[in-house]
Enzyme design. Structure first.
Site, PDB file in Angstrom:
ATOM      1  CB  SER A 198      -9.819   4.423  10.729  1.00 29.22           C
ATOM      2  OG  SER A 198      -9.108   3.238  10.471  1.00 29.22           O
ATOM      3  CB  THR A 202      -6.115   5.027  12.094  1.00 29.59           C
ATOM      4  OG1 THR A 202      -5.200   5.593  11.143  1.00 29.59           O
ATOM      5  CG2 THR A 202      -5.999   5.774  13.403  1.00 29.59           C
ATOM      6  N   GLY A 214      -8.685   5.928   4.292  1.00 33.33           N
ATOM      7  CA  GLY A 214      -9.026   6.664   5.498  1.00 33.33           C
ATOM      8  C   GLY A 214     -10.355   6.265   6.097  1.00 33.33           C
ATOM      9  CG  ASP A 272      -2.064   0.956   1.139  1.00 35.79           C
ATOM     10  OD1 ASP A 272      -2.568   1.166   0.024  1.00 35.79           O
ATOM     11  OD2 ASP A 272      -2.489   1.475   2.190  1.00 35.79           O
TER      12      ASP A 272
END
Length: 295
Positions: free
Chosen positions: A214, A236, A212, A84
Site C-alpha cells: 500500500s 491498508t 506492505g 495471512d
C-alpha cells in the site's frame, strides 16, 4: 467462478514474469469491493484474511472465509483464499477445513534457528494437508501498531545468502522479502532496495512476495514486479479508502443512522481503490515487458 488455488495463481504469474495482487479483507464489504474492483481488469486476485482479522471475528476464520468463497464463486473473477500472517499453529491447522488453499506462516521475529524450526514444522504440516506455504525472512515492520524498522536495523532487510539457506531448511513455497516496504503505510512514498531485490531473485528459485505494498508508489511497484516479485500484498489502501468515504458520508449526513448508506459509500471507495491498484499491478509488465529469456 469456482475457486482456484494460490499456488496456481502465483506459479502462473511467476512463469510469465508478472505478479498476482493479493488484497487483505476484513469484512464482507472488503470482499465485495475487491471482486467488483478487479473484475474489469480481467486479472485474478487472492483474497487474504490475516490472523488479526480472524481475531476481530472472535477467532473464527470460517464465517468470513465461507462468505468470501461464495462471493468469488458467484463472480466472474478467478480468485483464491489465503490465510495471512499466521503466528498461531492452532489457527494454521484450521486453514484447510476453513477453505484456504494457502497460508503465510510468520516467524520472522524469532531468532533465525527458532524461525527455521517453527517454519519447517508449519511447512511440513501444510504440505501434508495440500496447502501452499509462504514465509518471511527479514522484517517488513509496521505490524500491530509497531513503527517500521529503520532500513539499517539488524534484520530489517533480507540477506540473499541467508535466504537461500532458509528456503532449503524450511521447504517453503514462497518467500516474503524485506526490501524497504512497511505494513500499515498511509502514504505512498516507500523506496525499495532494487539492488537487493535483484540479488534475491537471482539467488532464489521460489516466488518472491512483497508485503506492505500500500505504501509503494506505482513506479517502484512496477520495477519490483519486473525484478521478480510474483505476489503483491495490499491491505491498508483499502482501509484508507473505506474510512475516508465513511467519514465524508457521515460529515454530510450527520443525522444518518442507516449503516447501509455509509458502508455502501465505503464499499464503493474500496472498489475504486482495488481497481486502480490491480490495474497498476497488471500494467507493470504490459507496459514494460520482462526481458526475453536467453538460451
Amino acid at each position: 467462478m469456482p475457486l482456484t488455488t494460490t499456488r496456481a495463481l502465483v506459479d502462473r504469474a511467476a512463469a510469465r514474469g508478472e505478479a498476482v495482487v493479493a488484497f487483505n479483507v476484513i469484512t464482507l464489504e472488503h470482499v465485495e469491493a475487491v471482486l467488483d474492483g478487479v473484475r474489469d481488469t480481467g486479472r485474478p486476485v487472492i483474497l487474504q484474511m490475516s490472523e488479526n482479522a480472524v481475531a476481530y471475528h472472535g477467532g473464527r476464520p470460517e464465517p468470513l472465509a465461507a462468505a468470501a468463497a461464495r462471493c468469488a464463486e458467484q463472480s466472474e473473477v478467478e480468485a483464491a483464499l489465503h490465510l495471512d500472517h499466521v503466528t498461531d499453529e492452532g489457527l494454521l491447522h484450521r486453514a484447510a477445513d476453513a477453505g484456504f488453499s494457502s497460508a503465510m506462516f510468520d516467524a520472522a521475529r524469532l531468532p533465525y534457528a527458532a524461525n527455521v524450526q517453527a517454519t519447517r514444522r508449519a511447512a511440513d504440516w501444510a504440505h501434508r494437508n495440500g496447502l501452499w506455504l509462504e514465509a518471511e525472512l527479514g522484517e517488513v515492520g509496521g505490524k500491530d501498531g509497531r513503527p517500521p524498522l529503520d532500513a539499517h536495523a539488524p534484520g530489517a532487510r533480507t540477506d540473499p545468502a541467508e535466504a537461500v539457506r532458509y528456503v532449503a531448511e524450511t521447504g517453503v513455497d514462497a518467500l516474503a522479502v524485506a526490501v524497504g516496504s512497511s505494513h500499515a503505510m498511509t502514504s505512498r512514498d516507500a523506496v525499495l532496495d532494487h539492488g537487493l531485490l535483484a540479488g534475491l531473485r537471482a539467488a532464489l528459485e521460489v516466488p518472491l512476495v512483497l508485503h506492505g505494498s500500500s505504501g509503494v508508489p506505482d513506479g517502484e511497484l512496477g520495477r519490483a514486479i519486473r525484478a521478480g516479485i510474483a505476489k503483491v500484498n495490499i491491505g491498508t489502501a483499502l482501509n484508507v479508502a473505506l474510512t475516508a468515504a465513511v467519514r465524508d458520508h457521515l460529515d454530510r449526513h450527520p443525522d444518518g443512522v442507516d449503516p447501509r448508506r455509509y458502508l455502501d459509500a465505503g464499499r464503493t471507495a474500496m472498489a475504486a481503490a482495488a481497481a486502480r491498484l490491480a490495474q497498476a499491478v497488471a500494467q507493470a509488465t504490459q507496459v514494460f515487458p520482462a526481458p526475453a529469456a536467453t538460451a
